[in-house]
Design an enzyme around this catalytic site. Structure first.
Site, PDB file in Angstrom:
ATOM      1  N   GLY A  74       0.722  -1.089   0.007  1.00 39.98           N
ATOM      2  CA  GLY A  74      -0.034   0.035  -0.163  1.00 39.98           C
ATOM      3  C   GLY A  74       0.962   1.138   0.085  1.00 39.98           C
ATOM      4  O   GLY A  74       0.598   2.052  -0.753  1.00 39.98           O
ATOM      5  N   ASP A  75       1.637   1.406   0.651  1.00 37.77           N
ATOM      6  CA  ASP A  75       2.702   2.582   0.895  1.00 37.77           C
ATOM      7  C   ASP A  75       3.328   2.717  -0.716  1.00 37.77           C
ATOM      8  O   ASP A  75       3.649   3.669  -1.087  1.00 37.77           O
ATOM      9  CB  ASP A  75       3.797   2.356   2.008  1.00 37.77           C
ATOM     10  CG  ASP A  75       3.211   2.437   3.596  1.00 37.77           C
ATOM     11  OD1 ASP A  75       2.901   3.485   3.685  1.00 37.77           O
ATOM     12  OD2 ASP A  75       3.022   1.229   4.063  1.00 37.77           O
ATOM     13  N   SER A  76       3.931   1.406  -1.177  1.00 43.13           N
ATOM     14  CA  SER A  76       4.733   1.504  -2.108  1.00 43.13           C
ATOM     15  C   SER A  76       4.170   1.897  -3.423  1.00 43.13           C
ATOM     16  O   SER A  76       4.416   2.648  -3.992  1.00 43.13           O
ATOM     17  CB  SER A  76       5.254   0.247  -2.585  1.00 43.13           C
ATOM     18  OG  SER A  76       6.435  -0.137  -1.280  1.00 43.13           O
ATOM     19  N   ALA A 124       1.333   3.890  -3.201  1.00 41.11           N
ATOM     20  CA  ALA A 124       1.138   5.333  -2.946  1.00 41.11           C
ATOM     21  C   ALA A 124       2.304   6.167  -3.430  1.00 41.11           C
ATOM     22  O   ALA A 124       2.213   7.082  -4.076  1.00 41.11           O
ATOM     23  CB  ALA A 124       0.592   5.717  -1.696  1.00 41.11           C
ATOM     24  N   ALA A 125       3.659   5.535  -3.018  1.00 41.66           N
ATOM     25  CA  ALA A 125       4.886   6.257  -3.425  1.00 41.66           C
ATOM     26  C   ALA A 125       4.809   6.342  -5.000  1.00 41.66           C
ATOM     27  O   ALA A 125       5.261   7.578  -5.517  1.00 41.66           O
ATOM     28  CB  ALA A 125       5.845   5.486  -2.851  1.00 41.66           C
TER      29      ALA A 125
END
Length: 419
Positions: A177-179, A181-182
């Site tokens: 999820g973080d990646s 978004a990045a």
């Protein structure tokens, strides 16, 4: 070779000359700025003097610092600022006004308290581009809640469809999820940069001169929305047909056959025989001429109702094969197939090696370390690793001198615990 010496010999990438200020920790914001740094942007990362980015202590450590840090912070300059200190906030403000792109992943409202909000900076520098990554975005009833990648994956729909139908949902084994978004942040930053450059010139942050400034903008990236953006046909299928996609294990629902199978030696193999011509080649390769010649299975819409029958036939064949023989037979038949790799498999795989997907570097003590190579691969201006993750505050003097502070002022900052 020292970090500064490497900086001087760093090849120019496509983002050479672009200044980026990173105000963030852990994964989403730092991964976003990492990609910009890999392709030549000058990235200054602001960290707390009290330990720095928490990712420095995550997972496997060497001499007290995460091995992950070597990748996540490569090509970045680290400075320390105690953002509770007014002088530190002023330093950060100077850096922000001089930057082409600001990347931050604090909760909405935090930067505004420090006089570093988008509207506050835009009032002085209309060319400001700020990428804001947060759990739920800068607006809406949930904007002030803490947002982690795991929650974004859940709310965005990914967790619901991950796993087996008779068990609770599972997570992907990385912070996807973080990646994701990045990556949306990088895309947004590049589009905003393009718009700024075609809508005017560049604002001079040192002199305050407006050189027919291009128009900056805020890039508002929510973790849950970034995950949601990957969810294929979920919305129209539900809206028009009332279909809720459910968990299906290793299979790809509605596209048959595409699943994970187990060979006789216990290896897992993915076979994607879902194209009509591919399906026929697959069935012939596994000795199921009857299914290859069955007119009812010639098209995907005919295969979907018989998914279980097809999967059982493929699994039965796989159980009689060793992994290497299964791979070779299906590759010879031009059927898409692949072993599920661990990192051990990757490190010795001919395709990874032929594509130079590993780089070797060294820590300050001379110990060697391999890092993943940079992607995507650009033919004329490829990315590069000029140095691995820096020491905490390694570039304090260099960056502060570039802002016009002298040695006496820097010494006072240290005394006052500003840096």
């Amino acid at each position: 070779m020292s970090t500064q010496e490497k900086t001087k010999t760093k090849a120019k990438g496509p983002l050479a000359g672009i200044k980026v200020l990173e105000l963030g920790t852990l994964i989403a914001g730092p991964f976003c700025s990492r990609m910009l740094a890999e392709f030549g942007a000058d990235v200054i990362k602001v960290e707390s003097p009290d330990g720095g980015d928490p990712l420095r202590q995550w997972r496997v450590l060497k001499d007290g610092t995460s091995l992950w840090w070597s990748v996540q912070a490569r090509n970045k300059k680290s400075i320390t600022l105690n953002m509770k200190d007014v002088q530190a906030q002023e330093i950060a403000r100077r850096l922000a006004l001089d930057a082409d792109i600001i990347i931050e992943n604090y909760r909405p409202g935090v930067l505004e308290k420090w006089n570093l909000g988008y509207e506050q900076l835009k009032a002085i520098n209309p060319a400001t581009i700020m990428v804001r990554l947060s759990g739920y975005g800068q607006t809406g009833p949930m904007k002030d809640l803490p947002g982690f990648g795991a929650i974004g994956e859940s709310m965005g729909g990914l967790r619901y469809v991950s796993g087996h139908p008779d068990r609770p949902p599972v997570r992907v084994g990385i912070s996807i999820g973080d990646s994701v978004a990045a990556l949306h942040g990088v895309i947004g930053a590049m589009m905003a940069l393009r718009h700024r450059d075609v809508s005017g010139g560049r604002w001079n942050g040192k002199t305050g001169e407006d050189c027919v400034a291009g128009q900056g903008q805020m890039v508002d990236v929510a973790l849950y929305e970034s995950v949601f953006n990957l969810m294929e046909s979920l919305v129209p299928e539900f809206d028009h047909a009332g279909v809720v996609r459910e968990r299906t294990g290793g299979a790809l629902p509605g596209i048959v056959p595409s699943n994970t199978y187990t060979t006789g030696d216990g290896e897992n193999i993915v076979i994607a025989g879902n194209g009509d011509a591919i399906f026929r080649r697959l069935m012939l390769a596994i000795g199921r001429d009857d299914m290859a010649n069955d007119p009812g299975l010639a098209r995907n819409d005919g295969r979907v109702p018989r998914t279980l029958e097809i999967d059982q036939a493929i699994q039965s064949w796989c159980e009689g094969q060793q992994i290497d023989s299964a791979l070779q037979i299906l590759k010879d038949a031009d059927v898409p197939v692949g072993k599920i790799y661990s990192v051990r498999d990757m490190m010795s795989d001919p395709q990874f090696l032929a594509r130079n997907m590993f780089e070797q570097h060294a820590f300050a003590d001379g110990t060697a370390i391999k890092l993943p190579a940079i992607t995507p691969k650009l033919s004329e201006t490829p990315g590069q690793t000029a140095w691995i993750g820096p020491q905490l505050g390694e570039h304090n003097a260099e960056v502060l001198h570039s802002l016009g502070y002298d040695d006496a002022q820097i010494a006072q900052f240290i005394k006052n615990k500003t840096i």
